[in-house]
Design a protein around this motif. Structure first.
Motif, short mmCIF file in Angstrom:
data_model
loop_
_atom_site.label_atom_id
_atom_site.label_comp_id
_atom_site.label_asym_id
_atom_site.label_seq_id
_atom_site.Cartn_x
_atom_site.Cartn_y
_atom_site.Cartn_z
N LEU A 157 -28.24 -24.63 13.70
CA LEU A 157 -26.87 -24.87 14.25
C LEU A 157 -26.31 -26.31 13.56
O LEU A 157 -25.09 -26.26 13.27
CB LEU A 157 -26.88 -24.78 15.57
N SER A 195 -33.55 -23.54 16.27
CA SER A 195 -32.45 -22.94 16.41
C SER A 195 -31.16 -24.02 16.42
O SER A 195 -30.25 -23.68 15.90
CB SER A 195 -32.43 -22.32 17.78
N THR A 232 -22.12 -35.13 14.79
CA THR A 232 -22.87 -34.09 14.47
C THR A 232 -24.14 -34.67 13.82
O THR A 232 -25.30 -34.20 14.17
CB THR A 232 -22.26 -33.04 13.64
N LEU A 268 -25.61 -25.77 9.90
CA LEU A 268 -24.38 -25.00 9.68
C LEU A 268 -22.98 -26.02 10.47
O LEU A 268 -22.11 -25.86 9.49
CB LEU A 268 -24.56 -23.85 10.54
N ALA A 269 -23.12 -26.62 11.31
CA ALA A 269 -21.81 -27.41 11.66
C ALA A 269 -21.49 -28.45 10.69
O ALA A 269 -20.42 -28.55 10.50
CB ALA A 269 -22.24 -28.20 13.19
N ALA A 274 -21.66 -25.45 20.19
CA ALA A 274 -22.74 -24.76 20.20
C ALA A 274 -24.21 -25.40 19.94
O ALA A 274 -25.22 -25.31 20.56
CB ALA A 274 -22.52 -23.30 19.61
N PHE A 275 -23.95 -26.33 18.83
CA PHE A 275 -24.95 -27.09 18.36
C PHE A 275 -25.52 -28.04 19.41
O PHE A 275 -26.51 -28.23 19.72
CB PHE A 275 -24.54 -27.80 17.14
N LEU A 317 -18.72 -24.46 16.83
CA LEU A 317 -20.17 -24.59 16.11
C LEU A 317 -20.57 -26.02 16.71
O LEU A 317 -21.71 -26.07 16.86
CB LEU A 317 -19.75 -24.64 14.64
#
Length: 457
Positions: free
Chosen positions: A221, A217, A255, A224-225, A56-57, A53
């Protein structure tokens, strides 16, 4: 006792069928399912998902911001300069046509200033076409339009030179050549230049459309992370009563930093780009259109004296001099453009030249009315002096309008560059920073989960 051999025809002994061979995928699923029933296995799965995650972020953030930064750079260094360049091509062609008609009205004694102005406009238009051709996409409509203008420009110059030659010799056919050259300019060259200007503005709008949308997007993400990292830390706390897991805290911090940088950086960039459009591009479009209208009005004013009533137009059952009729329309467009430009100007430096141009236009209209009256009464020389003469002529007003519009355009151009540059700079470093911090965050998540796994060894 000796074994009895099997007799022919007796049934063969049948055992259970061999079990079908399992695929590698099925075996992998079974191993994951078995691992998920133990705490170490669940921790490994959680660590892999968290790392995936976060990576991907970072990857999506890098991709989306890189695209927006490239579009913002195109706005600043490509599409807007090309849009202004296309407007410059139109202005140069229209001004060359005006200078040619002014020189023709002067008779055989064409002034050096008029000739130099014509030649300078032609050179400027040709250079602008070279720049536009170098930046046009192969096979695009813009490329075809530029090729057409490159073909028409020498044809127009040839007609003007013939008109000048016959005019110096005193032949009336010179006026016919000038009107033919003007017709080529008005019906073929200027519409093509306007089409090029429109296409470059569409490219500019497309670049703005690519640079300003929110990177949803990446934002989703990132949320979500963060949510997954928070859940993992809460799970660790409930199972171990340990408040902090250093690796997961580091991953959460990285993050969070990327997400904040993304949201704030893009918000600042969007604000700068929106400001450059609202206070730069919109004003520039209006000012360019107003300047073009003033050039067309001046050209029609000159040609009305060249044609001497030879060109007429019927509107609503009433006949008008074609050039005087077009002059009135152009002045109406100029007045509306100056009013709109005054409304869009957001400071005194931008308002002052527009106000000055409005004053010049008002005087121009009064002088033109007087000159038209003289022309309609048969006093051609007096009308000519009021149009191309020295002090007190309409040409003086036109030059003042054009000069003030150029000042206003220069001011709005500087405002655009400042705002668009600030917007682009707000995204500087974000793609690389997001990638680096995402890798560090993923490493922190793996390290944090690895710390828990070490307790089971």
């Amino acid at each position: 006792m000796p074994a009895i051999p099997s007799q022919p025809g007796s049934p063969a002994r049948v055992g259970p069928p061999p079990a079908p061979r399992r695929t590698a995928f099925a075996e992998g699923v079974e191993q994951v399912r078995a691992a998920a029933t133990t705490e170490p296995g669940r921790l490994r799965i959680i660590g892999a998902v968290l790392a995936l995650l976060v990576v991907a972020f970072g990857a999506v953030t890098t991709w989306q911001i890189s695209e927006r930064a490239a579009a913002a750079d195109d706005v600043l260094h490509r599409s807007q300069p090309l849009s202004s360049g296309a407007a410059g091509i139109y202005r140069s062609l229209a001004d060359a046509n005006t200078a040619a008609s002014s020189g023709f009205l002067a008779g055989g004694q064409e002034t050096a200033d008029s000739r130099d102005r014509y030649e300078k406009d032609i050179r400027t238009a040709a250079a602008g076409l070279v720049t536009a051709a170098a930046n046009a996409d192969p096979g695009s409509p813009s490329e075809a339009t530029i090729a057409r203008l490159n073909r028409l420009l020498p044809e127009y110059k040839g007609l003007i030179e013939r008109a000048r030659t016959y005019n110096r010799q005193g032949y009336p056919v010179g006026g016919a050549y000038l009107r033919y050259a003007n017709e080529k300019m008005q019906k073929e060259m200027l519409p093509a230049a306007e089409d090029l200007y429109t296409k470059e503005n569409q490219r500019l709008d497309a670049d703005y459309g690519d640079a300003t949308p929110y990177p949803w997007s990446a934002i989703v993400l990132g949320v979500l992370a963060l949510a997954a990292l928070g859940w993992a830390q809460h799970r660790t706390y409930r199972r171990t009563n340990r408040v902090l897991n250093h690796g997961l805290v580091a991953a959460s911090a990285a993050t969070t930093l990327v997400l904040l940088w993304l949201v704030v950086g893009h918000a600042v960039a969007r604000s700068g780009l929106d400001g450059s459009y609202d206070h730069g591009i919109r004003s520039l479009k209006v000012l360019h259109d107003a300047r073009i209208a003033s050039l067309k009005a001046r050209g029609n004013e000159n040609l009305s004296l060249v044609a001497r009533g030879a060109e007429t137009v019927t509107v609503g059952g009433q006949t008008y001099d074609a050039y005087y009729y077009d002059f009135d329309k152009d002045m109406t467009v100029l007045g509306k453009g100056l009013t709109e430009a005054d409304r869009l100007a957001d400071d005194g430096t931008g308002t002052a030249p527009v106000k000055a141009a409005e004053g010049n236009m008002a005087v121009w209209k009064k002088r033109h009315t007087t000159a038209r009256t003289e022309d309609e009464n048969g006093n051609y020389q007096q009308a000519l002096d009021m149009v191309i003469g020295g002090k007190g002529a309409t040409g003086e007003c036109f030059d003042s309008v054009d000069r003030n519009l150029a000042l206003a355009i220069g001011h709005e151009q500087a405002e655009f560059k400042q705002a668009a540059g600030d917007g682009r700079d707000a995204m500087t470093g974000l793609p690389v920073g997001a990638a680096v911090l995402a890798v560090l965050g993923a490493a922190g998540a793996v390290a944090g989960i690895g710390r828990r796994l070490s307790e089971y060894r």
